[in-house]
Design an enzyme around this catalytic site. Sequence first.
Site, short mmCIF file in Angstrom:
data_model
loop_
_atom_site.label_atom_id
_atom_site.label_comp_id
_atom_site.label_asym_id
_atom_site.label_seq_id
_atom_site.Cartn_x
_atom_site.Cartn_y
_atom_site.Cartn_z
N ASP A 51 46.25 34.34 54.83
CA ASP A 51 46.81 33.38 53.87
C ASP A 51 48.27 33.72 53.57
OD1 ASP A 51 46.27 35.60 52.34
OD2 ASP A 51 45.18 34.54 50.77
N ASP A 90 41.45 33.72 56.83
CA ASP A 90 41.39 34.03 55.40
C ASP A 90 40.84 32.87 54.59
OD1 ASP A 90 42.07 36.59 54.62
OD2 ASP A 90 44.23 36.19 54.56
N LYS A 120 37.65 36.02 56.13
CA LYS A 120 37.99 37.21 55.33
C LYS A 120 38.21 36.76 53.89
CE LYS A 120 42.23 39.43 55.55
NZ LYS A 120 42.74 39.25 54.18
N GLU A 189 44.33 47.54 51.98
CA GLU A 189 45.77 47.30 51.88
C GLU A 189 46.39 48.11 50.74
OE1 GLU A 189 47.01 43.16 51.86
OE2 GLU A 189 49.09 43.73 51.42
O1 KIV Z 1 47.15 37.33 54.61
C1 KIV Z 1 47.34 38.30 55.35
O2 KIV Z 1 48.21 38.28 56.25
C2 KIV Z 1 46.52 39.49 55.16
C3 KIV Z 1 46.94 40.75 55.85
C4 KIV Z 1 48.16 41.26 55.24
C5 KIV Z 1 45.86 41.75 55.90
O3 KIV Z 1 45.57 39.45 54.45
#
Ligand code: KIV
Length: 280
Positions: A51, A90, A120, A189
Site C-alpha cells: 500500500d 496489501d 498482507k 518493519e
Molecule cells: O507497503 C509496503 O510497501 C510494505 C513494505 C514496506 C513491507 O508494506
Amino acid sequence: MAPELSATDARISVDAIRDRKGGVPIVCLTAYTYPIARLLDEHVDLLLVGDSVAMVLHGYKTTLGASLEMMIAHGQAVMRGSARACVVIDMPAGTYEDSATQAVASARRIVDETGCQAVKLEGGVDVAAQIAAIVAAGIPVMGHIGLQPQSVESEGGYKIKGRTEENVAALFRDATAVEQAGAFSVVIEGTVENVAADITRHISIPTVGIGASGDCDGQVLVTDDMIGLTVDRVPKFVKQYADLRSVISGAAKDYAAEVRDRTFPGPGHVFTATSGKDKA
Ligand code: KIV
C-alpha cells in the site's frame, strides 16, 4: 531484457515460501506496475503490491491514501507482468480492522479480482481474528508487525519498535499471535535489530525484514527507494542500488535541449514518402 511471459510458468507457492524458514533468504521487492513486475519477476521470490503505492506513485502523504480499488488495479498489473514470483497484495487501512467478516470480504475481492497468491495486513494481537478468518476462508495471509505505516497518524510518526522491555514483549505477543492465527510469513518493519533476530528464532514461520535484521528469513525493500526513484523522503534503512532519478532527469534535460535546438527529431525518427515502412 525482461523474459517473455508464459501462462504455463508455475509461480513460487506460498508453501514454498513457508518452507524457506531458516534456509536461503527470501527475496522480496515491491511492485505496482506491469513493467516493473516484468523486470523484477526473474530475480525475486515475492512481489509485494504494497500500500506504499499510495505514497510512491499517487503522491499521498501516508499509506492511508490507498483504497481497495487502487490495490486491485495495481495487483492486476503486477499479475499481468509476472509469471514466476509469488504475488502478495496489501489490504489497505479501513478494509479489515472492523470485523472478521469485513476482512474476509476484502481479502476475497483482492484474490478473486487479481488472482494473487496471498494478502498482507498490518497488526498482531489486534488482528489475529481477522487473519484466522481469512486463512480459514482459504486465502493465505502474510502478517506485518513492528513499525506499521497504517498507524503513522495515531502514533505521531514513523517510530522504531523494540526499544523498551514493554514494547519487546508486545512485539513477541504480536509475532506469536500472527503465527498462531495461521499466517504463512510475517514482515517485521522498523524494529531494533536483535529483537527482530530473536523473534525470527522464536517463531516457526519466515520473517521478512525491512529496517529490521540481516538474521530475518528474508528481506523486502520498496523498489522505488532502492533504485533511487523516490522523490520524497527515503528511510535510513534503505540501501540505494541505482540512481534512476538522475538518469530520468538527465534524459529529460537532453530531450528538452534537442527539441529546443531542433536536433530532435533527426532523420532516423521521421518517415519519408520513400522509406517504405508502414509501422511506427
Ligand atoms: O507497503 C509496503 O510497501 C510494505 C513494505 C514496506 C513491507 O508494506
